[in-house]
Design an enzyme around this catalytic site. Structure first.
Site, mmCIF file in Angstrom:
data_model
loop_
_atom_site.group_PDB
_atom_site.id
_atom_site.type_symbol
_atom_site.label_atom_id
_atom_site.label_comp_id
_atom_site.label_asym_id
_atom_site.label_seq_id
_atom_site.Cartn_x
_atom_site.Cartn_y
_atom_site.Cartn_z
ATOM 1 N N GLY A 16 -2.953 -0.956 3.749
ATOM 2 C CA GLY A 16 -3.395 0.045 2.764
ATOM 3 C C GLY A 16 -3.952 -0.625 1.516
ATOM 4 N NE ARG A 77 -2.390 0.661 7.838
ATOM 5 C CZ ARG A 77 -2.756 1.597 6.965
ATOM 6 N NH1 ARG A 77 -3.708 2.459 7.247
ATOM 7 N NH2 ARG A 77 -2.138 1.694 5.796
ATOM 8 C CG ASP A 108 7.062 -6.675 4.354
ATOM 9 O OD1 ASP A 108 6.914 -7.690 3.645
ATOM 10 O OD2 ASP A 108 8.037 -5.906 4.262
ATOM 11 C CB THR A 130 1.778 -2.354 -0.591
ATOM 12 O OG1 THR A 130 2.250 -1.018 -0.368
ATOM 13 C CG2 THR A 130 2.984 -3.220 -0.903
ATOM 14 C CG ASP A 132 4.095 2.366 0.073
ATOM 15 O OD1 ASP A 132 3.717 3.311 -0.640
ATOM 16 O OD2 ASP A 132 3.893 2.311 1.295
ATOM 17 C CG ASP A 134 6.840 -1.197 1.250
ATOM 18 O OD1 ASP A 134 5.946 -1.906 0.741
ATOM 19 O OD2 ASP A 134 6.684 -0.575 2.312
ATOM 20 N NE ARG A 176 2.918 7.708 6.896
ATOM 21 C CZ ARG A 176 1.729 7.298 7.331
ATOM 22 N NH1 ARG A 176 1.638 6.368 8.256
ATOM 23 N NH2 ARG A 176 0.624 7.821 6.841
HETATM 24 P P1 ADP Z 1 0.772 -3.776 5.460
HETATM 25 O O1 ADP Z 1 0.197 -5.137 5.435
HETATM 26 O O2 ADP Z 1 0.393 -2.969 4.259
HETATM 27 O O3 ADP Z 1 2.264 -3.782 5.742
HETATM 28 P P2 ADP Z 1 0.278 -2.929 8.206
HETATM 29 O O4 ADP Z 1 1.708 -2.976 8.590
HETATM 30 O O5 ADP Z 1 -0.574 -1.802 8.660
HETATM 31 O O6 ADP Z 1 0.059 -2.957 6.638
HETATM 32 O O7 ADP Z 1 -0.362 -4.298 8.705
HETATM 33 C C1 ADP Z 1 -1.717 -4.602 8.466
HETATM 34 C C2 ADP Z 1 -2.266 -5.413 9.619
HETATM 35 O O8 ADP Z 1 -1.556 -6.651 9.717
HETATM 36 C C3 ADP Z 1 -2.083 -4.774 11.002
HETATM 37 O O9 ADP Z 1 -3.070 -3.828 11.295
HETATM 38 C C4 ADP Z 1 -2.208 -5.983 11.899
HETATM 39 O O10 ADP Z 1 -3.544 -6.363 12.072
HETATM 40 C C5 ADP Z 1 -1.490 -7.058 11.082
HETATM 41 N N1 ADP Z 1 -0.094 -7.134 11.533
HETATM 42 C C6 ADP Z 1 0.909 -6.259 11.299
HETATM 43 N N2 ADP Z 1 2.048 -6.635 11.917
HETATM 44 C C7 ADP Z 1 1.755 -7.770 12.583
HETATM 45 C C8 ADP Z 1 2.495 -8.637 13.437
HETATM 46 N N3 ADP Z 1 3.766 -8.416 13.738
HETATM 47 N N4 ADP Z 1 1.853 -9.730 13.940
HETATM 48 C C9 ADP Z 1 0.556 -9.958 13.638
HETATM 49 N N5 ADP Z 1 -0.191 -9.182 12.859
HETATM 50 C C10 ADP Z 1 0.380 -8.097 12.322
HETATM 51 O O1 F6P Z 2 -0.416 2.311 0.939
HETATM 52 C C1 F6P Z 2 0.850 2.728 1.333
HETATM 53 C C2 F6P Z 2 0.794 4.091 1.908
HETATM 54 O O2 F6P Z 2 0.179 4.865 0.948
HETATM 55 C C3 F6P Z 2 2.072 4.752 2.328
HETATM 56 O O3 F6P Z 2 2.841 5.277 1.305
HETATM 57 C C4 F6P Z 2 1.570 5.790 3.286
HETATM 58 O O4 F6P Z 2 2.541 6.151 4.193
HETATM 59 C C5 F6P Z 2 0.436 5.112 3.951
HETATM 60 O O5 F6P Z 2 -0.021 4.114 3.050
HETATM 61 C C6 F6P Z 2 -0.677 5.996 4.354
HETATM 62 O O6 F6P Z 2 -1.798 5.228 4.657
HETATM 63 P P1 F6P Z 2 -3.079 5.801 5.378
HETATM 64 O O7 F6P Z 2 -3.300 7.168 4.888
HETATM 65 O O8 F6P Z 2 -4.141 4.825 4.988
HETATM 66 O O9 F6P Z 2 -2.768 5.719 6.833
#
Ligand code: ADP
Ligand code: F6P
Length: 323
Positions: A16, A77, A108, A130, A132, A134, A176
């Site tokens: 995000g 993503r 994360d 982020t 969030d 978090d 979320r």
């Molecule tokens: P955030 O980085 O905000 O936590 P996401 O969890 O959507 O957001 O992760 C962003 C991108 O990072 C994912 O779409 C994926 O490409 C990569 N990613 C997430 N988890 C993993 C993982 N366990 N191993 C490798 N790449 C990951």
């Molecule tokens: O950026 C964090 C966040 O806003 C969360 O609070 C929310 O659940 C999620 O992203 C929604 O992301 P999107 O609408 O891009 O799927």
């Protein structure tokens, strides 16, 4: 200045978006140039890496961006990058483009990806981005400060009309899985109820009792801040109106919280983190994540950072319940 251990740094934003990401990118670009390192932007996170959507950057590429929301490198993503084949391909593409250092700005999930690239020989440093808040290893994430102020302004406005009409207002903020925006805006706006996904503290019967008790004491309106992770605010409003007999409205603030010009704090901290990430890479560090902990900018091993657990600040919870 010591010679940099990496020659070409790539930078991407992932997951995000968050206000202040542009300030971080700008700091990465300019610190790299200052250290004599070539800098390349990777558009659309890991998806862009796998598509080789890679651009040359220079100091001018980031002119006039520090005050802008969103991310000029776009974000995405990427499912394919969750697979070891995708990660092998990503590391190969980095090598093909001479990228021996990578800054990953995201949450994360994005750090998990960074860890996989580090394991495949690409020096990587994560920067927490982020709204969030978090990420366990850090007390600050890029975008939270702007987002929570956006939520606060919106709730102030809803409060005005809620008071005029003597209504109950449910305001849904983002989060979320994380209740930081809800907790902070709940305190900042003097909300009567703050509903948090970490606590799953949604007890409709109690909320109805509280509303009726406050009404009996002459209170004209109720503000309920609901984190997105708790459930549908519109249906909640219908049920509360039916149970209390008081007009109840729901407002979902939504993605407005993810946009807008970053606050001073987000600009300054994102700049510091972007600068630090590049300096770590120049020193030859890898598999690190930049953090702000106990009043200082520091760095952690990604593995260690990902294993940390984050809880809602117990003292802030206490404050929210007390006042
Ligand atoms: P955030 O980085 O905000 O936590 P996401 O969890 O959507 O957001 O992760 C962003 C991108 O990072 C994912 O779409 C994926 O490409 C990569 N990613 C997430 N988890 C993993 C993982 N366990 N191993 C490798 N790449 C990951
Ligand atoms: O950026 C964090 C966040 O806003 C969360 O609070 C929310 O659940 C999620 O992203 C929604 O992301 P999107 O609408 O891009 O799927």
């Amino acid at each position: 200045m010591a010679e940099s251990k990496v020659k070409t740094i790539g930078v991407l934003t992932s997951g995000g978006d968050a206000p202040g990401m542009n300030a971080a990118i700008r700091a990465v670009v300019r610190t790299a140039i200052e250290n004599g390192v070539t800098i390349k932007g990777i558009n659309r996170g890991y998806a862009g890496l796998l598509d080789e959507d890679i651009i040359e950057m220079d100091s001018r590429s980031v002119s006039d961006t520090i005050q802008r929301g969103g991310t000029k490198l776009y974000t995405a993503r990427c499912q394919e990058f969750m697979t070891s084949e995708g990660q092998d391909k990503g590391a190969e593409i980095c090598r093909k483009h001479g990228i021996d250092g990578l800054v990953v700005i995201g949450g994360d999930g994005s750090f998990q990806g960074a860890r996989q690239l580090a394991a495949r020989g690409i020096n990587t440093v994560g920067v927490p981005g982020t709204i969030d808040l978090d990420i366990a290893c850090t007390d600050y994430t890029i975008g939270f400060d702007t987002a929570v102020n956006t939520a606060m302004d919106a709730i102030d406005k809803v409060r005005d009309t809620s008071t005029s009409h003597e209504r109950v207002s449910i305001i849904e903020v983002m989060g979320r899985h994380a209740g930081y925006i809800a907790l902070w805006s709940g305190i900042a706006n003097g909300a009567e109820e703050i509903l948090l996904p970490e606590l799953q503290n949604y007890d409709e019967k109690k909320i109805v009792q509280h509303i009726l008790a406050r009404k009996a004491l002459g209170k004209k309106h109720t503000i309920i801040v609901n984190a997105e992770g708790i459930g549908n605010s519109y249906r909640m409003a219908d049920r509360i109106e039916a149970a209390t007999g008081i007009e109840t409205r729901a407002t979902i603030i939504g993605h407005i919280q993810r946009g807008g010009s970053p606050s001073a704090k987000d600009r300054v901290y994102a700049s510091a983190m972007g600068c630090m990430a590049v300096e770590l890479l120049c020193e030859g560090k890898t598999n690190r994540v930049v953090a702000y902990k106990n009043g200082k900018f520091v760095d952690f091993d990604i593995e260690e950072a990902l294993n940390m657990k984050k809880e809602l600040d117990p003292f802030l919870l206490h404050v929210s319940r007390t006042i």
